[in-house]
Design a protein around this motif. Structure first.
Motif, PDB file in Angstrom:
ATOM      1  N   UNK A 108       0.815  -1.220   0.000  1.00  0.00           N
ATOM      2  CA  UNK A 108       0.000   0.000   0.000  1.00  0.00           C
ATOM      3  C   UNK A 108       0.853   1.276   0.000  1.00  0.00           C
ATOM      4  N   UNK A 109       2.161   1.137   0.303  1.00  0.00           N
ATOM      5  CA  UNK A 109       3.117   2.260   0.242  1.00  0.00           C
ATOM      6  C   UNK A 109       2.716   3.433   1.131  1.00  0.00           C
ATOM      7  N   UNK A 110       1.882   3.149   2.129  1.00  0.00           N
ATOM      8  CA  UNK A 110       1.405   4.210   3.025  1.00  0.00           C
ATOM      9  C   UNK A 110       1.749   3.883   4.479  1.00  0.00           C
ATOM     10  N   UNK A 111       1.265   2.744   4.949  1.00  0.00           N
ATOM     11  CA  UNK A 111       1.443   2.382   6.356  1.00  0.00           C
ATOM     12  C   UNK A 111       2.860   1.887   6.636  1.00  0.00           C
ATOM     13  N   UNK A 112       3.313   2.118   7.855  1.00  0.00           N
ATOM     14  CA  UNK A 112       4.593   1.592   8.299  1.00  0.00           C
ATOM     15  C   UNK A 112       4.351   0.309   9.089  1.00  0.00           C
ATOM     16  N   UNK A 113       5.156  -0.704   8.795  1.00  0.00           N
ATOM     17  CA  UNK A 113       5.081  -1.973   9.526  1.00  0.00           C
ATOM     18  C   UNK A 113       6.237  -2.029  10.517  1.00  0.00           C
ATOM     19  N   UNK A 114       5.927  -2.382  11.756  1.00  0.00           N
ATOM     20  CA  UNK A 114       6.917  -2.464  12.825  1.00  0.00           C
ATOM     21  C   UNK A 114       7.118  -3.920  13.230  1.00  0.00           C
ATOM     22  N   UNK A 115       8.378  -4.275  13.513  1.00  0.00           N
ATOM     23  CA  UNK A 115       8.732  -5.634  13.901  1.00  0.00           C
ATOM     24  C   UNK A 115       9.209  -5.639  15.345  1.00  0.00           C
ATOM     25  N   UNK A 116       8.735  -6.647  16.113  1.00  0.00           N
ATOM     26  CA  UNK A 116       9.116  -6.788  17.527  1.00  0.00           C
ATOM     27  C   UNK A 116       9.723  -8.169  17.756  1.00  0.00           C
ATOM     28  N   UNK A 117      10.698  -8.237  18.666  1.00  0.00           N
ATOM     29  CA  UNK A 117      11.357  -9.515  18.933  1.00  0.00           C
ATOM     30  C   UNK A 117      10.695 -10.276  20.079  1.00  0.00           C
ATOM     31  N   UNK A 118       9.399 -10.082  20.219  1.00  0.00           N
ATOM     32  CA  UNK A 118       8.625 -10.832  21.201  1.00  0.00           C
ATOM     33  C   UNK A 118       7.187 -10.959  20.725  1.00  0.00           C
ATOM     34  N   UNK A 119       6.530 -11.968  21.217  1.00  0.00           N
ATOM     35  CA  UNK A 119       5.153 -12.239  20.797  1.00  0.00           C
ATOM     36  C   UNK A 119       4.182 -11.258  21.451  1.00  0.00           C
ATOM     37  N   UNK A 120       3.029 -11.069  20.779  1.00  0.00           N
ATOM     38  CA  UNK A 120       1.919 -10.341  21.366  1.00  0.00           C
ATOM     39  C   UNK A 120       2.018  -8.840  21.383  1.00  0.00           C
ATOM     40  N   UNK A 121       3.045  -8.273  20.753  1.00  0.00           N
ATOM     41  CA  UNK A 121       3.186  -6.818  20.767  1.00  0.00           C
ATOM     42  C   UNK A 121       2.630  -6.207  19.481  1.00  0.00           C
ATOM     43  N   UNK A 122       3.028  -6.755  18.328  1.00  0.00           N
ATOM     44  CA  UNK A 122       2.545  -6.250  17.056  1.00  0.00           C
ATOM     45  C   UNK A 122       1.066  -6.527  16.848  1.00  0.00           C
ATOM     46  N   UNK A 123       0.359  -5.566  16.292  1.00  0.00           N
ATOM     47  CA  UNK A 123      -1.099  -5.653  16.155  1.00  0.00           C
ATOM     48  C   UNK A 123      -1.563  -6.656  15.108  1.00  0.00           C
ATOM     49  N   UNK A 124      -0.657  -7.103  14.203  1.00  0.00           N
ATOM     50  CA  UNK A 124      -1.058  -8.006  13.129  1.00  0.00           C
ATOM     51  C   UNK A 124      -0.793  -9.479  13.427  1.00  0.00           C
ATOM     52  N   UNK A 125      -0.033  -9.782  14.486  1.00  0.00           N
ATOM     53  CA  UNK A 125       0.158 -11.179  14.839  1.00  0.00           C
ATOM     54  C   UNK A 125       1.613 -11.565  15.059  1.00  0.00           C
ATOM     55  N   UNK A 126       1.823 -12.868  15.356  1.00  0.00           N
ATOM     56  CA  UNK A 126       3.133 -13.420  15.681  1.00  0.00           C
ATOM     57  C   UNK A 126       3.637 -14.321  14.554  1.00  0.00           C
ATOM     58  N   UNK A 127       4.957 -14.550  14.541  1.00  0.00           N
ATOM     59  CA  UNK A 127       5.538 -15.544  13.637  1.00  0.00           C
ATOM     60  C   UNK A 127       6.848 -16.054  14.211  1.00  0.00           C
ATOM     61  N   UNK A 128       7.172 -17.289  13.879  1.00  0.00           N
ATOM     62  CA  UNK A 128       8.407 -17.912  14.351  1.00  0.00           C
ATOM     63  C   UNK A 128       9.478 -17.818  13.276  1.00  0.00           C
ATOM     64  N   UNK A 129      10.726 -17.749  13.721  1.00  0.00           N
ATOM     65  CA  UNK A 129      11.832 -17.655  12.775  1.00  0.00           C
ATOM     66  C   UNK A 129      13.084 -18.306  13.342  1.00  0.00           C
ATOM     67  N   UNK A 130      13.900 -18.857  12.452  1.00  0.00           N
ATOM     68  CA  UNK A 130      15.235 -19.306  12.795  1.00  0.00           C
ATOM     69  C   UNK A 130      16.217 -18.189  12.453  1.00  0.00           C
ATOM     70  N   UNK A 131      17.401 -18.223  13.022  1.00  0.00           N
ATOM     71  CA  UNK A 131      18.407 -17.216  12.723  1.00  0.00           C
ATOM     72  C   UNK A 131      18.706 -17.182  11.224  1.00  0.00           C
ATOM     73  N   UNK A 132      18.651 -15.994  10.639  1.00  0.00           N
ATOM     74  CA  UNK A 132      18.935 -15.832   9.218  1.00  0.00           C
ATOM     75  C   UNK A 132      17.741 -16.009   8.305  1.00  0.00           C
TER      76      UNK A 132
END
Length: 584
Positions: free
Chosen positions: A348-372
């Motif tokens: 949409x080139x309008x909204x800013x997306x923010x990333x958090x290194x913990x669950x439950x903070x971001x308003x759009x949901x959680x995801x799991x990741x491995x290093x890299x």
């Protein structure tokens, strides 16, 4: 058509190594061309970086091929993909917008150590490679038109059409040059009946799918009348009549049969360990083609050389977040001040997306990741991998998802590593199709194979300690481009082919640097035995460079010349002196 297998290559590998005279770093090095009048090499640096566009750089060799010096540079707004100099001294560079793929050709004069803009003309989407006719009256561009970031999603307009642009050069006012853009307008059946591979999410019910699916990659011009254009992802070649301004034919390049030819299909065996596999073919998918004339069947013919790199049709691998550590993350459009990363939503080139290194903070949901782990994140589509929306690649282990795999080669299935074409595997016959021919081939003017290098480039790389085992499951050495050159005249002419192996590196170097470019002599293209047609005569080797992208040979005499090699990753331009005596 497929090249017949059933034999093991026994070609002799030359131990002749040629080292560079000099290596220059002009800030990037992808393609190169040469102006003999000023003894200047023109190099393009490629992608848009640091809020500046790609560059055209002039490297002066007037004091000798070992005394190259950067003397001028010109920034362009966009990614620059190629540069060419006409016989009249006009410099042309292809450039395109990385977001829309809209393309143009920029013209320059080089005077008194300065690049002077002469304006531009619009061409098709994403011009990749350029070629001037011999007399400099026309310039042909291969307009690739690769998919955009949301290819394969439900977003419209994500696959701009591929095309071929013919520019009638106005040397006095280049920006006023006439442009004729040729598209692939016939019905799907025409191309498929001629062996062209077409495969994409828009194909179903679209009888004009070829217009957006065919992707011109590279141009080889024969004389002033005909252009041959590689359609890499489509495993095909197009023929263009430059005088009439028409695409006169398109034909497939067939599939290489690996019967009897050992090759390595796993990156998990700690080295080069080739073996013969059953029922395996591969799509050639050439990149930087070249042409030459020789006698075939008793008459002069134009042959073209196909560096069989292999390249799939996938969503662009653009990513916008890489996990620095394993764990659970969250994302959203809400800022708490504790975010570890942020970026504008690429859709949409309008909204800013923010990333958090913990669950439950971001308003759009959680995801799991491995290093890299790398992700492409948008609000609408969530957390996606780089090939989330579309890919025509499938690992051998994943073929089980499509059904019974008992007819496939048991070793490849057990390894599970080979990357194959999702649309080409046949579970009934057991035929498995990989990407790229892991070498080069020579074709006649009807596309038929008259020579194939088998596993020779891989054997050479292994012999020199340069084999890229990490790419065994993919496309091996990945021949990127070829350069034809010759020594002598008429009856005494000797034909040579240099092959840039993009993925090779010195296995003994801790920084994994090192470039090799094997040189082959076309001895007798009519010989009964494939190994007698072409032989390996020398290898260009640069220990501090990496990933050869472009080749250019300049004849200095009937028996000597110089090769320029651009190296994409090391960003270096290497020059080599080559004489007929060096090649035996």
């Amino acid at each position: 058509m497929a090249f017949s297998g059933g034999y093991v290559f026994s070609a002799v590998i030359s131990d002749k190594i040629i080292s560079p005279l000099q290596s220059v770093n002009p800030g990037g090095a992808e393609k190169v061309d040469w102006d003999p009048a000023t003894k200047t090499a023109f190099v393009i640096t490629g992608e848009y970086t640091d809020d500046k566009g790609g560059q055209v750089v002039a490297v002066d060799y007037s004091n000798g091929y070992d005394q190259g010096e950067v003397v001028a540079e010109y920034y362009l707004e966009g990614d620059v993909s190629d540069v060419r100099v006409s016989s009249k001294g006009l410099v042309a560079a292809s450039v395109f917008d990385r977001d829309t793929r809209e393309g143009k050709v920029e013209f320059f004069n080089y005077e008194a150590g300065e690049l002077i803009s002469r304006g531009s003309v619009d061409v098709g989407f994403q011009p990749d490679q350029l070629s001037f006719t011999k007399k400099g009256h026309k310039l042909v561009t291969a307009d690739e038109g690769e998919p955009l970031d949301f290819y394969g999603s439900d977003e419209a307009g994500q696959n701009p059409p591929g095309s071929i642009s013919i520019i009638d050069i106005n040397n006095k006012k280049p920006a006023k040059s006439d442009v004729n853009i040729l598209y692939f307008t016939k019905n799907n059946s025409y191309y498929e009946n001629n062996g062209v591979r077409m495969y994409g999410p828009e194909k179903s019910g679209n009888n004009k799918f070829a217009r957006i699916d065919l992707e011109p990659e590279y141009v080889g011009i024969t004389g002033n009348k005909t252009a041959l254009v590689a359609l890499q992802e489509n495993n095909a070649l197009a023929e263009v009549n430059l005088k009439k301004g028409k695409i006169t034919g398109v034909f497939g390049l067939g599939y290489k049969d690996w019967s009897g030819i050992p090759f390595d299909t796993t990156d998990k065996d700690d080295g080069y360990n080739p073996s013969v596999k059953e029922g395996v073919t591969s799509a050639r998918m050439p990149d930087g083609i070249d042409t030459f004339k020789t006698k075939l069947g008793g008459k002069k013919q134009i042959l073209f050389i196909s560096p069989n790199e292999g390249d799939g049709r996938v969503r662009p691998d653009d990513v916008n977040f890489e996990a620095e550590a394993a764990g659970v993350y969250s994302y959203g459009t809400n800022s708490t001040g504790a975010e570890i990363d942020s970026f504008v939503d690429p859709l949409n080139l309008i909204e800013t997306i923010y990333i958090y290194d913990q669950a439950g903070v971001g308003s759009e949901g959680d995801f799991e990741a491995e290093e890299g782990d790398e992700f492409f994140i948008t609000k609408k589509y969530g957390v996606s991998s780089d090939d989330e929306f579309w890919s025509d690649e499938v690992r051998a282990k994943d073929l089980e998802d499509f059904g019974d795999v008992s007819n496939y080669d048991s070793q490849i299935i057990a390894e599970g590593r080979l990357k194959t074409l999702a649309d080409q595997n046949d579970p009934v016959t057991g035929n498995m199709v990989g990407f790229g021919g892991r070498g080069f081939s020579i074709h006649n003017n009807e596309g038929e194979v008259v020579y194939d290098s088998g596993n020779l480039t891989e054997e050479i790389a292994a012999e020199l300690g340069y084999y890229p085992d990490g790419r065994s499951d993919d496309k091996g050495t990945e021949p990127e481009t070829v350069e034809y050159f010759s020594f002598g005249k008429k009856k005494n002419k000797r034909h040579y082919i240099a092959v840039a192996l993009e993925r090779c590196y010195n296995n003994g170097d801790e920084d994994e640097l090192g470039t090799i470019v094997p040189i082959f002599e076309v001895v007798d293209i009519n010989a009964a035995d494939n190994d007698d047609r072409v032989k390996h005569v020398a290898t260009l080797q640069s220990p501090e460079s990496l990933s050869p992208e472009g080749l250019l040979f300049v004849n200095d005499s009937k028996t000597s010349g110089h090769m320029f090699v651009t190296n994409e990753v090391s960003r270096t331009l290497d020059t080599y002196a080559i004489s007929q005596a060096d090649l035996g």
